[in-house]
Design a protein around this motif. Structure first.
Motif, PDB file in Angstrom:
ATOM      1  N   SER A   5       0.730  -1.152   0.671  1.00 37.38           N
ATOM      2  CA  SER A   5       0.119  -0.324   0.053  1.00 37.38           C
ATOM      3  C   SER A   5       0.834   1.143  -0.033  1.00 37.38           C
ATOM      4  CB  SER A   5      -0.856   0.326   1.321  1.00 37.38           C
ATOM      5  OG  SER A   5      -1.673  -1.026   1.346  1.00 37.38           O
ATOM      6  N   ILE A   6       1.946   0.667   1.054  1.00 39.86           N
ATOM      7  CA  ILE A   6       2.918   2.797   0.935  1.00 39.86           C
ATOM      8  C   ILE A   6       3.760   2.655  -0.264  1.00 39.86           C
ATOM      9  CG2 ILE A   6       5.055   2.963   1.775  1.00 39.86           C
ATOM     10  CD1 ILE A   6       4.137   1.763   4.596  1.00 39.86           C
ATOM     11  N   GLY A   7       4.071   1.395  -0.960  1.00 41.46           N
ATOM     12  CA  GLY A   7       4.428   1.532  -2.105  1.00 41.46           C
ATOM     13  C   GLY A   7       3.740   1.873  -3.453  1.00 41.46           C
ATOM     14  N   VAL A   8       2.305   1.782  -3.632  1.00 40.70           N
ATOM     15  CA  VAL A   8       1.717   2.635  -4.508  1.00 40.70           C
ATOM     16  C   VAL A   8       0.980   3.475  -4.736  1.00 40.70           C
ATOM     17  CG1 VAL A   8      -0.847   1.813  -5.572  1.00 40.70           C
ATOM     18  CG2 VAL A   8       0.898  -0.515  -5.081  1.00 40.70           C
ATOM     19  N   ALA A   9       1.138   4.115  -3.221  1.00 38.64           N
ATOM     20  CA  ALA A   9       0.964   5.117  -2.770  1.00 38.64           C
ATOM     21  C   ALA A   9       2.172   6.427  -3.271  1.00 38.64           C
ATOM     22  CB  ALA A   9       0.386   5.807  -1.096  1.00 38.64           C
ATOM     23  N   VAL A  10       2.814   6.212  -2.616  1.00 40.02           N
ATOM     24  CA  VAL A  10       4.246   6.819  -3.401  1.00 40.02           C
ATOM     25  C   VAL A  10       4.228   6.450  -4.981  1.00 40.02           C
ATOM     26  CG1 VAL A  10       6.644   6.720  -3.508  1.00 40.02           C
ATOM     27  CG2 VAL A  10       5.967   6.791  -1.648  1.00 40.02           C
ATOM     28  N   SER A  11       4.167   5.357  -5.486  1.00 41.58           N
ATOM     29  CA  SER A  11       4.220   5.194  -7.085  1.00 41.58           C
ATOM     30  C   SER A  11       2.617   6.513  -8.163  1.00 41.58           C
ATOM     31  CB  SER A  11       3.988   3.870  -7.389  1.00 41.58           C
ATOM     32  OG  SER A  11       2.678   3.306  -7.450  1.00 41.58           O
ATOM     33  N   VAL A  12       1.415   6.091  -7.593  1.00 45.97           N
ATOM     34  CA  VAL A  12       1.026   7.189  -7.282  1.00 45.97           C
ATOM     35  C   VAL A  12       0.819   8.326  -7.575  1.00 45.97           C
ATOM     36  CG1 VAL A  12      -2.334   7.492  -7.730  1.00 45.97           C
ATOM     37  CG2 VAL A  12      -1.205   4.974  -7.420  1.00 45.97           C
ATOM     38  N   GLY A  13       1.094   8.738  -6.676  1.00 46.53           N
ATOM     39  CA  GLY A  13       1.926  10.437  -6.487  1.00 46.53           C
ATOM     40  C   GLY A  13       2.770  10.645  -7.111  1.00 46.53           C
ATOM     41  N   LEU A  14       3.970   9.798  -8.362  1.00 49.36           N
ATOM     42  CA  LEU A  14       4.781  10.552  -8.708  1.00 49.36           C
ATOM     43  C   LEU A  14       4.184  10.116 -10.265  1.00 49.36           C
ATOM     44  CD1 LEU A  14       7.491   8.202  -7.283  1.00 49.36           C
ATOM     45  CD2 LEU A  14       7.214  10.092  -7.340  1.00 49.36           C
ATOM     46  N   ALA A  15       3.092   9.554 -10.707  1.00 52.96           N
ATOM     47  CA  ALA A  15       2.463   8.834 -11.448  1.00 52.96           C
ATOM     48  C   ALA A  15       1.690  10.638 -11.820  1.00 52.96           C
ATOM     49  CB  ALA A  15       2.295   7.917 -11.706  1.00 52.96           C
ATOM     50  N   MET A  16       0.815  11.444 -10.773  1.00 50.53           N
ATOM     51  CA  MET A  16       0.310  11.988 -11.168  1.00 50.53           C
ATOM     52  C   MET A  16       1.085  13.569 -11.181  1.00 50.53           C
ATOM     53  SD  MET A  16      -2.622  10.786 -11.201  1.00 50.53           S
ATOM     54  CE  MET A  16      -3.676   9.365 -10.821  1.00 50.53           C
ATOM     55  N   LEU A  17       2.160  13.013 -10.456  1.00 52.78           N
ATOM     56  CA  LEU A  17       3.384  14.642 -10.596  1.00 52.78           C
ATOM     57  C   LEU A  17       3.993  15.156 -12.168  1.00 52.78           C
ATOM     58  CD1 LEU A  17       4.426  17.005  -9.126  1.00 52.78           C
ATOM     59  CD2 LEU A  17       6.456  15.059  -9.268  1.00 52.78           C
ATOM     60  N   ARG A  18       3.750  13.368 -13.282  1.00 58.61           N
ATOM     61  CA  ARG A  18       4.164  13.016 -14.495  1.00 58.61           C
ATOM     62  C   ARG A  18       3.040  13.865 -15.067  1.00 58.61           C
ATOM     63  NH1 ARG A  18       4.461   8.331 -16.753  1.00 58.61           N
ATOM     64  NH2 ARG A  18       5.208   9.628 -18.689  1.00 58.61           N
ATOM     65  N   VAL A  19       2.173  13.587 -14.840  1.00 62.52           N
ATOM     66  CA  VAL A  19       0.413  13.641 -15.432  1.00 62.52           C
ATOM     67  C   VAL A  19       1.030  15.440 -15.431  1.00 62.52           C
ATOM     68  CG1 VAL A  19      -2.107  13.902 -15.748  1.00 62.52           C
ATOM     69  CG2 VAL A  19      -0.900  11.940 -15.266  1.00 62.52           C
ATOM     70  N   LEU A  20       1.256  15.929 -14.470  1.00 60.73           N
ATOM     71  CA  LEU A  20       0.917  17.619 -13.880  1.00 60.73           C
ATOM     72  C   LEU A  20       1.808  18.325 -14.724  1.00 60.73           C
ATOM     73  CD1 LEU A  20      -0.770  17.958 -10.844  1.00 60.73           C
ATOM     74  CD2 LEU A  20      -1.905  18.042 -12.635  1.00 60.73           C
ATOM     75  N   THR A  21       2.921  17.781 -15.121  1.00 58.10           N
ATOM     76  CA  THR A  21       4.125  17.717 -14.795  1.00 58.10           C
ATOM     77  C   THR A  21       4.682  18.194 -16.657  1.00 58.10           C
ATOM     78  OG1 THR A  21       5.705  16.982 -13.887  1.00 58.10           O
ATOM     79  CG2 THR A  21       4.904  18.863 -12.730  1.00 58.10           C
ATOM     80  N   GLY A  22       4.482  16.589 -17.357  1.00 57.59           N
ATOM     81  CA  GLY A  22       4.924  15.733 -18.113  1.00 57.59           C
ATOM     82  C   GLY A  22       6.414  15.717 -17.974  1.00 57.59           C
ATOM     83  N   ILE A  23       7.585  15.289 -17.152  1.00 55.48           N
ATOM     84  CA  ILE A  23       8.226  14.696 -16.504  1.00 55.48           C
ATOM     85  C   ILE A  23       8.695  13.434 -17.725  1.00 55.48           C
ATOM     86  CG2 ILE A  23      10.137  14.007 -14.908  1.00 55.48           C
ATOM     87  CD1 ILE A  23       9.244  15.484 -13.769  1.00 55.48           C
ATOM     88  N   PRO A  24       9.908  12.869 -18.120  1.00 51.43           N
ATOM     89  CA  PRO A  24       9.638  11.253 -18.598  1.00 51.43           C
ATOM     90  C   PRO A  24       9.736  10.564 -17.325  1.00 51.43           C
ATOM     91  CG  PRO A  24      11.084  13.983 -19.575  1.00 51.43           C
ATOM     92  CD  PRO A  24      10.469  13.683 -18.523  1.00 51.43           C
ATOM     93  N   ILE A  25       9.481   9.527 -17.720  1.00 54.70           N
ATOM     94  CA  ILE A  25       9.447   8.242 -17.501  1.00 54.70           C
ATOM     95  C   ILE A  25      10.579   8.157 -16.786  1.00 54.70           C
ATOM     96  CG2 ILE A  25       8.810   6.886 -19.288  1.00 54.70           C
ATOM     97  CD1 ILE A  25       6.408   5.255 -16.764  1.00 54.70           C
ATOM     98  N   LEU A  26      11.382   7.935 -17.664  1.00 53.93           N
ATOM     99  CA  LEU A  26      12.688   7.065 -17.748  1.00 53.93           C
ATOM    100  C   LEU A  26      13.157   8.424 -16.043  1.00 53.93           C
ATOM    101  CD1 LEU A  26      13.932   5.958 -21.172  1.00 53.93           C
ATOM    102  CD2 LEU A  26      13.231   4.495 -19.589  1.00 53.93           C
ATOM    103  N   TYR A  27      13.269   9.165 -15.698  1.00 55.14           N
ATOM    104  CA  TYR A  27      13.359  10.196 -15.082  1.00 55.14           C
ATOM    105  C   TYR A  27      13.703   9.117 -13.987  1.00 55.14           C
ATOM    106  CZ  TYR A  27      15.150  13.446 -18.273  1.00 55.14           C
ATOM    107  OH  TYR A  27      15.818  14.705 -18.555  1.00 55.14           O
ATOM    108  N   PHE A  28      12.380   8.925 -12.960  1.00 52.70           N
ATOM    109  CA  PHE A  28      12.009   7.457 -12.439  1.00 52.70           C
ATOM    110  C   PHE A  28      12.164   6.346 -12.497  1.00 52.70           C
ATOM    111  CE2 PHE A  28       9.062  11.491 -12.888  1.00 52.70           C
ATOM    112  CZ  PHE A  28       8.616  11.708 -11.260  1.00 52.70           C
ATOM    113  N   LEU A  29      12.004   5.915 -13.718  1.00 47.38           N
ATOM    114  CA  LEU A  29      12.868   4.296 -13.223  1.00 47.38           C
ATOM    115  C   LEU A  29      13.579   3.235 -13.004  1.00 47.38           C
ATOM    116  CD1 LEU A  29      10.022   3.384 -16.503  1.00 47.38           C
ATOM    117  CD2 LEU A  29       8.658   3.107 -14.133  1.00 47.38           C
ATOM    118  N   ILE A  30      14.218   4.377 -14.330  1.00 44.47           N
ATOM    119  CA  ILE A  30      16.087   3.894 -14.604  1.00 44.47           C
ATOM    120  C   ILE A  30      16.669   4.335 -12.557  1.00 44.47           C
ATOM    121  CG2 ILE A  30      18.255   4.962 -14.820  1.00 44.47           C
ATOM    122  CD1 ILE A  30      17.157   5.684 -17.795  1.00 44.47           C
ATOM    123  N   PRO A  31      16.138   5.242 -11.838  1.00 48.13           N
ATOM    124  CA  PRO A  31      16.920   5.083 -10.767  1.00 48.13           C
ATOM    125  C   PRO A  31      16.392   4.282  -9.387  1.00 48.13           C
ATOM    126  CG  PRO A  31      15.568   8.024 -10.859  1.00 48.13           C
ATOM    127  CD  PRO A  31      15.397   6.449 -12.436  1.00 48.13           C
ATOM    128  N   GLY A  32      14.471   4.232  -9.835  1.00 44.80           N
ATOM    129  CA  GLY A  32      14.353   3.318  -9.306  1.00 44.80           C
ATOM    130  C   GLY A  32      14.414   1.871  -8.972  1.00 44.80           C
TER     131      GLY A  32
END
Length: 509
Positions: A378-405
């Motif tokens: 639950s904690i993991g998915v909460a963080v992931s959805v928060g980051l996904a919504m940040l991407r929606v609002l800002t357009g940050i490329p997904i690789l900026y999250f996936l590579i460090p993750g």
């Protein structure tokens, strides 16, 4: 019969605990900052009822049928002395189960410029190939972490070569194709294979099949992206229902039932046919357990039909509508914390998550409890959805999250107990199931449309983010477990210093 009723009641309570928090959140939003039309709200509520009842039947059916089937097939495979036979059967099994996965049809319709049949066959072949790799790893006792490191290195190299529209969808496919049909059977297959080994590492190696099978679809979609060389895509928004009365509301769901009745029949038929052939040729099970398995399959069928109808007809329009309304607010940043709260609770409603948590608790004799697994997911998915919504609002490329993750997840795999690494990478594929596809993805798509973003690049990737963060949180749980074990060992009395004394001296002490 009484026992069956008791188990159904237990499954109903579990389903209510999983789904009611989501209903409460949507109702709270609809009466405060995000007004929802009565039609959408009524569809959502009726959909919630179907999801609850569907979860109840599915979880019981998975216990009665899917798990025993997988364990028996796995045990039979591990006894086989012909490596060629194991490879062929494992490939066919992965191929058949993947084609049976209902979420794959949704994925195929979203990938631009690739024919649906080509995508489905390629993804199914990818899962079949990696199921072979996973089973061979188990049979030969090869450590999981180095295998994952090499494969994900290949994945991220390809990610820089394919059109960027394919990256998010490719990673989404890894989570979507390991859904409610695939997970119970493949996880039980792993248990059956390692049960024959009997060595001390067998329990650790019983996990890890889902993690490797999730890589197959990612590579398949990326390779297709290189072949088809497309750089544009299309998106069809979820239609917002308009109903005048309760009869129209029920008619809307009645229209969906035949589709999912056919879809689930087509999904279960290859698995039943495969198991039937295996029963005739190898297993030779007695009549009574065989009848029980078919009863469990009936529960599974009814449960998935109800669940998918409720999720797709009721939850999908509500998710899209809610995302549009929240992203249209002057303070649309509120989408991030709201998405995190929804993500925290929605993972509990994923059918396959229950199967994973239960199996982890049983195989570790309660050392890793279902409650601890649930909280970490639950904690993991909460963080992931928060980051996904940040991407929606800002357009940050997904690789900026996936590579460090993924770098962090693979780094943790070097220091945590092996079983936590295997469970963590399995949980990534399990957490991203039909509830994510039916509610969180439309939520992101609706929000992305409202802010004028690129839906294919920015909204897709929610499933990928949901599949990534549990890899980290479950392994952090492993670090905590390791530290607690060391403290207990340090606090335990040391009697080794008394070994040189005789019994009389010890009594005097």
């Amino acid at each position: 019969m009484k026992n069956e009723k008791t188990r159904l009641r237990e499954k109903l309570i579990e389903a209510l605990r999983a789904v009611l928090p989501i209903v409460g959140i949507v109702l709270a939003l609809s009466f405060t900052i995000a007004p929802i039309s009565p039609s959408v709200l009524l569809c959502f509520l009726l959909g919630a009822v179907l999801v609850i009842v569907g979860m109840m039947f599915f979880t019981l059916g998975a216990e009665i049928a899917m798990t025993p089937m997988g364990e028996r097939v796995g045990s039979s495979l591990s006894r086989c002395r012909s490596l060629a036979v194991i490879v062929v059967i494992a490939f066919l099994l992965g191929f058949v189960i993947t084609i049976s996965e209902p979420d794959l049809q949704v994925l195929a319709g979203q990938v631009p410029s690739i024919p649906n049949r080509v995508l489905i066959l390629a993804v199914a072949a990818g899962v079949g190939l990696f199921l072979v790799v996973a089973l061979l790893r188990m049979l030969f006792g090869i450590p999981l972490a180095p295998v994952l490191a090499v494969l994900y290195a290949i994945v991220f190299v390809l990610a820089f070569l394919v059109p960027q529209n394919f990256v998010a969808i490719a990673f989404d496919s890894g989570g979507v194709t390991t859904g409610p049909m695939t997970v119970p059977f493949i996880m039980a297959l792993g248990v059956g294979v390692t049960a024959i080994r009997g060595d001390r590492n067998a329990a650790d190696d019983s996990f890890g099949l889902i993690s490797l099978c999730s890589i197959g679809p990612i590579l398949a979609v990326m390779i297709l992206g290189l072949v088809y060389q497309t750089d544009s895509g299309s998106y069809t928004a979820a239609s917002v229902p308009q109903v005048e009365d309760s009869v129209e509301l029920w008619s809307l769901f009645l229209e969906g039932f035949p589709e999912y009745l056919r879809e689930m029949a087509g999904s279960l038929l290859p698995i039943v046919a495969f198991f039937g052939l295996f029963q005739v040729a190898v297993l030779h099970m007695r009549k009574r357990p065989l009848i029980r398995i078919f009863i469990g399959l009936a529960y599974t069928y009814v449960g998935l039909v109800l669940f998918l109808t409720g999720a797709n007809v009721g939850f999908m329009p509500a998710g899209s509508y809610l995302g549009t309304v929240l992203a249209g607010l002057d303070y649309n940043w509120v989408l991030i914390p709201i998405g995190m709260v929804i993500g925290y609770f929605i993972v509990r409603a994923e059918p396959a998550v229950y199967v994973l948590n239960k199996q982890v608790e049983e195989l570790t004799d309660g050392t890793i409890s279902a409650a601890a697994m649930g909280a970490s997911l639950s904690i993991g998915v909460a963080v992931s959805v928060g980051l996904a919504m940040l991407r929606v609002l800002t357009g940050i490329p997904i690789l900026y999250f996936l590579i460090p993750g993924y770098a962090l997840a693979l780094g943790l795999s070097l220091v945590v107990p092996k079983i936590f690494t295997a469970i963590a990478f399995d949980s990534g594929g399990v957490a991203s199931g039909p509830m994510t596809a039916a509610f969180l993805l439309p939520l992101a798509q609706g929000a992305c449309a409202a802010v004028g973003g690129d839906i294919v690049s920015d909204a897709f990737g929610v499933v990928a983010m949901v599949a990534m963060t549990p890899l980290i949180t479950i392994q952090i749980l492993g670090v905590v477990y390791q530290l607690q074990s060391r403290r207990k060992q340090a606090a335990a009395p040391d009697f080794t210093a008394l070994e040189w004394l005789d019994d009389n001296a010890i009594i005097e002490l």
